[in-house]
Write an enzyme that holds these catalytic residues in place. Structure first.
Site, PDB file in Angstrom:
ATOM      1  N   ALA A 147       1.246   4.345  -1.745  1.00  0.00           N
ATOM      2  CA  ALA A 147       1.094   6.018  -1.748  1.00  0.00           C
ATOM      3  C   ALA A 147       1.302   6.592  -0.460  1.00  0.00           C
ATOM      4  O   ALA A 147       0.753   6.144   0.426  1.00  0.00           O
ATOM      5  CB  ALA A 147      -0.164   6.120  -2.698  1.00  0.00           C
ATOM      6  N   CYS A 158       1.041  -1.197   0.005  1.00  0.00           N
ATOM      7  CA  CYS A 158      -0.010  -0.051   0.158  1.00  0.00           C
ATOM      8  C   CYS A 158       0.919   1.215   0.190  1.00  0.00           C
ATOM      9  O   CYS A 158       1.068   1.793   1.261  1.00  0.00           O
ATOM     10  CB  CYS A 158      -0.696   0.000   1.324  1.00  0.00           C
ATOM     11  SG  CYS A 158      -1.894  -1.600   1.366  1.00  0.00           S
ATOM     12  N   CYS A 162      -0.410   4.338  10.871  1.00  0.00           N
ATOM     13  CA  CYS A 162      -0.248   5.760  11.394  1.00  0.00           C
ATOM     14  C   CYS A 162      -1.356   5.801  12.382  1.00  0.00           C
ATOM     15  O   CYS A 162      -1.959   6.821  12.487  1.00  0.00           O
ATOM     16  CB  CYS A 162       0.206   6.660  10.396  1.00  0.00           C
ATOM     17  SG  CYS A 162      -1.650   6.936   9.377  1.00  0.00           S
ATOM     18  N   ASP A 222       2.108  -1.424   5.030  1.00  0.00           N
ATOM     19  CA  ASP A 222       2.058   0.071   5.833  1.00  0.00           C
ATOM     20  C   ASP A 222       0.449  -0.003   5.426  1.00  0.00           C
ATOM     21  O   ASP A 222       0.014   0.842   4.401  1.00  0.00           O
ATOM     22  CB  ASP A 222       2.657   1.089   5.021  1.00  0.00           C
ATOM     23  CG  ASP A 222       2.533   2.271   5.988  1.00  0.00           C
ATOM     24  OD1 ASP A 222       2.527   2.290   7.041  1.00  0.00           O
ATOM     25  OD2 ASP A 222       2.260   3.566   5.232  1.00  0.00           O
ATOM     26  N   ASP A 273      -5.245  -3.582  -6.531  1.00  0.00           N
ATOM     27  CA  ASP A 273      -5.647  -3.959  -5.236  1.00  0.00           C
ATOM     28  C   ASP A 273      -4.809  -5.040  -4.416  1.00  0.00           C
ATOM     29  O   ASP A 273      -4.715  -5.962  -5.116  1.00  0.00           O
ATOM     30  CB  ASP A 273      -7.036  -4.115  -5.278  1.00  0.00           C
ATOM     31  CG  ASP A 273      -7.735  -4.354  -3.874  1.00  0.00           C
ATOM     32  OD1 ASP A 273      -7.134  -4.592  -2.910  1.00  0.00           O
ATOM     33  OD2 ASP A 273      -8.957  -4.615  -3.976  1.00  0.00           O
ATOM     34  N   GLY A 316       4.655   6.970  -1.678  1.00  0.00           N
ATOM     35  CA  GLY A 316       5.815   6.529  -2.098  1.00  0.00           C
ATOM     36  C   GLY A 316       7.090   6.908  -1.124  1.00  0.00           C
ATOM     37  O   GLY A 316       8.133   6.753  -1.578  1.00  0.00           O
ATOM     38  N   GLY A 317       6.771   7.623  -0.033  1.00  0.00           N
ATOM     39  CA  GLY A 317       7.878   7.822   0.663  1.00  0.00           C
ATOM     40  C   GLY A 317       8.775   6.703   1.016  1.00  0.00           C
ATOM     41  O   GLY A 317       9.936   6.660   1.101  1.00  0.00           O
ATOM     42  N   LYS A 318       7.970   5.796   1.459  1.00  0.00           N
ATOM     43  CA  LYS A 318       8.680   4.423   2.065  1.00  0.00           C
ATOM     44  C   LYS A 318       9.089   3.629   0.971  1.00  0.00           C
ATOM     45  O   LYS A 318      10.222   3.165   1.065  1.00  0.00           O
ATOM     46  CB  LYS A 318       7.686   3.557   2.932  1.00  0.00           C
ATOM     47  CG  LYS A 318       7.127   4.335   4.122  1.00  0.00           C
ATOM     48  CD  LYS A 318       6.228   3.567   5.101  1.00  0.00           C
ATOM     49  CE  LYS A 318       5.570   4.182   6.157  1.00  0.00           C
ATOM     50  NZ  LYS A 318       4.734   5.510   5.558  1.00  0.00           N
TER      51      LYS A 318
END
Length: 467
Positions: free
Chosen positions: A244, A242, A373, A323, A293, A246-248
Site C-alpha cells: 500500500a 507491503c 523511508c 518495502d 499479513d 500501490g505506487g511501487k
C-alpha cells in the site's frame, strides 16, 4: 535557505538519533565537528520540503514526452503563465521533475487566520490545498470567499473550533476560504471537499488534484528508484510484500509491460482497496492485491501448487520487493516527530520477520530488494548486516541506477558493501531556495544533482539468492 524550525523530537529519540549519526565508525572517519554539522543539517532539512515535485508517467498508456507536454500546459495554467521547466530524469526514463518555488519571502501574513493539523500542513508544503477535515481553528467571523493566512499546528495543541490560537504555529501561506467558519464547525454531517484554496503558499508546487490522473503518479524520487533496482521482467512472478498504497506495485507492473504477475499484499483492507483502485486507474491488469499479513505469507506444510493467493509455497517468486514498515523518519517535510523511542525501535523485529518469509518465498537465483523511508541505522544497514550473517544464501548486489549515496558506517559493513547500498540522506541537501528568476540561471545538470540529493530520506539494499 531555512525558514522553519528544525524538526522537534522527543528527548530520548533525539538522543538515539544523535548517537546513530555520531557512532564510533563515523567519528573515526570524520571529526566530531563535521559529524555534528551533518546531524544538525539533517534535523533542519527534515522540516523543509524537497526541492522538487516528482511524478512518474504511466508509460503503459502514453509516452513520457506527450505527458510532459500536457503537464507543462497544466502547470502554465496554475502558475498564471509563469514559466517552470518540467525536467526528464536522465537515469529514470519515466520520471518528471518540477522545481519547487520557495521559500517565498513576499507572502504577507493576514488578520484572518486558519489553523490546520500538522499532517495537513505538510501536504500544503508539497502542493496540496487545504481540505475541510484538516481545519482545526478559524477566525471568529471568517466567511466563504475570505482571504486567510494558514498556519500549521505543529505541536497538535490547538483545540478544534477555537477562534484564536496563541500556541506554536508555523505560517505556510495564504488562500481563499471555500467555507465559512459556521459551515466548518457547525456541520452535522462529515466534512468533505476543499476548505481553503491555497493561492500564495510559502512553497509553490503544482496541485495534482484530478490532474492527468490516469497518466501521472505522484511518487518521491527514491521510491521510483526502487522498482528500477528490482528490475522486473515481463512474464515474471513478482511479490510486493507491503504494497500500500500501490505506487511501487503499479511501477513494477508498468516496467513489466503489464505482462506477468505482480502479487501485492497489505494487511489493512482499505489500503488494499486503494491498491486496486490505483491499478484500475492506471489500467494495469497483471496486479492481484490481497488483504494478508506478509509475515504469514509462507505456506506451512503442503500447499496448493500454482495457488493464486496467499499463503504461498516456498520459492514461488522470481523477484520480491520488501518495502518494509518503518519508523518513517525520512519523510519530508516534518516539523514535529511525536513517536516515542519505544515506537521507533519497534520496527526492527517486524522487518526481520518479513525478511525471513521473503527469503523463503524467493526462487534460487531470484532478486530481493529491501527498502525503507527512514534514516535509522537499526532499520537499514544493521538489517543488511543481520541478513548477510543469517542467510548464507544471500549475496549483496550493486544497484543500477545508483543515484543516492552509499550506506552509512556503524553496522560493521565493509567499505565495499557500503558502496552497494543506496542511502538518500537529507543532510546532504543544501537548502538553496528557488524563485522564478534564479531558476533560469541553473544548468540542467545542477538541477538534476539537486533533485537527487534534496529528497526524502530513504534506503535501498539489493540481494540475490544463490542457488
Amino acid at each position: 535557505m531555512s525558514v522553519f524550525p528544525k524538526i522537534s523530537l522527543r528527548a530520548k529519540v533525539e538522543e538515539y538519533l544523535r548517537a546513530t549519526f555520531k557512532n564510533d565508525e563515523i567519528l573515526t572517519a570524520l571529526d566530531a565537528v563535521e559529524a555534528e554539522r551533518k546531524y544538525e543539517s539533517l534535523l533542519n532539512n527534515l522540516s523543509h520540503p524537497p526541492a522538487f515535485t516528482t511524478v512518474r508517467v504511466n508509460t503503459h498508456l502514453a509516452s513520457v514526452e506527450d505527458v510532459r507536454g500536457l503537464l507543462s500546459e497544466e502547470i502554465h495554467k496554475q502558475y498564471t503563465s509563469l514559466s517552470v521547466p518540467v525536467l526528464r530524469h536522465p537515469k529514470l526514463p519515466d520520471i518528471l521533475l518540477i522545481p519547487v518555488i520557495g521559500p517565498r519571502k513576499d507572502v504577507q501574513k493576514l488578520t484572518n487566520e486558519v489553523i490546520v493539523g500538522a499532517q495537513c500542513g505538510n501536504a500544503v508544503l508539497r502542493g496540496a490545498h487545504v481540505y475541510a477535515p484538516g481545519i482545526i481553528s478559524a477566525s471568529k467571523f471568517m466567511k466563504a470567499g475570505d482571504t486567510v493566512s494558514v498556519y500549521s499546528d505543529i505541536e497538535g495543541k490547538c483545540k478544534r473550533g477555537a477562534k484564536e490560537f496563541l500556541g506554536t504555529k508555523v505560517f505556510i501561506g495564504n488562500g481563499i476560504s471555500e467555507l465559512s467558519r459556521n459551515e466548518i464547525f457547525n456541520s452535522t454531517g462529515p466534512l468533505k471537499g476543499m476548505g481553503i484554496k491555497m493561492t500564495e503558499p510559502i512553497y509553490l508546487s503544482p496541485s495534482f488534484d484530478k490532474m492527468l490522473s490516469s497518466y501521472l503518479f505522484l511518487q518521491n524520487l527514491p521510491s521510483s528508484v526502487v522498482s528500477y533496482v528490482l528490475n522486473p521482467q515481463p512474464g515474471q512472478r513478482i511479490l510486493d510484500m507491503c504494497a500500500a498504497p500501490g505506487g511501487k506495485t503499479t511501477h513494477l507492473a508498468t516496467l513489466m509491460c503489464d505482462e506477468g504477475e505482480v502479487i501485492a499484499l497489505d494487511k489493512i483492507a482499505h489500503k488494499v482497496k486503494k491498491i486496486k483502485q490505483n491499478a484500475a486507474l492506471l489500467k494495469l491488469n497483471c496486479i492481484k492485491a490481497f488483504c494478508y499479513d506478509g509475515t504469514k505469507a509462507l505456506a506451512i506444510g503442503k500447499g496448493e501448487d500454482g495457488q493464486e493467493g496467499p499463503p504461498f509455497l516456498p520459492e514461488s517468486f522470481d523477484r520480491i520487493l520488501l518495502d518494509a514498515p518503518c519508523s518513517g523518519m525520512g519523510q519530508r517535510p516534518n516539523m514535529v516527530y511525536s513517536w516515542s523511542l519505544k515506537e521507533v525501535t519497534s520496527y526492527q523485529p517486524l522487518q526481520r520477520k518479513l525478511f525471513r518469509v521473503a527469503v523463503q518465498l524467493l526462487k534460487p537465483g531470484g532478486t530481493l530488494v529491501y527498502s525503507t523511508c527512514t534514516i535509522t541505522l537499526s532499520e537499514n544497514e544493521e538489517q543488511v548486516a543481520w541478513a548477510l550473517e543469517t542467510f548464507p544464501c544471500l549475496q549483496l548486489q550493486s544497484q543500477e541506477p545508483h543515484i543516492g549515496g552509499e550506506g552509512m558506517m556503524g553496522a560493521g559493513l565493509s567499505p565495499e558493501q557500503l558502496k552497494r547500498l543506496q542511502r538518500f540522506d537529507p543532510s546532504e541537501a543544501v537548502l538553496q531556495g528557488m524563485d522564478f528568476n534564479s531558476l533560469q540561471e541553473f544548468r540542467y545538470e545542477d538541477l538534476i544533482s539537486m533533485a537527487n540529493k534534496d529528497c526524502i530520506g530513504f534506503f535501498i539494499a539489493k540481494f540475490i539468492k544463490v542457488p
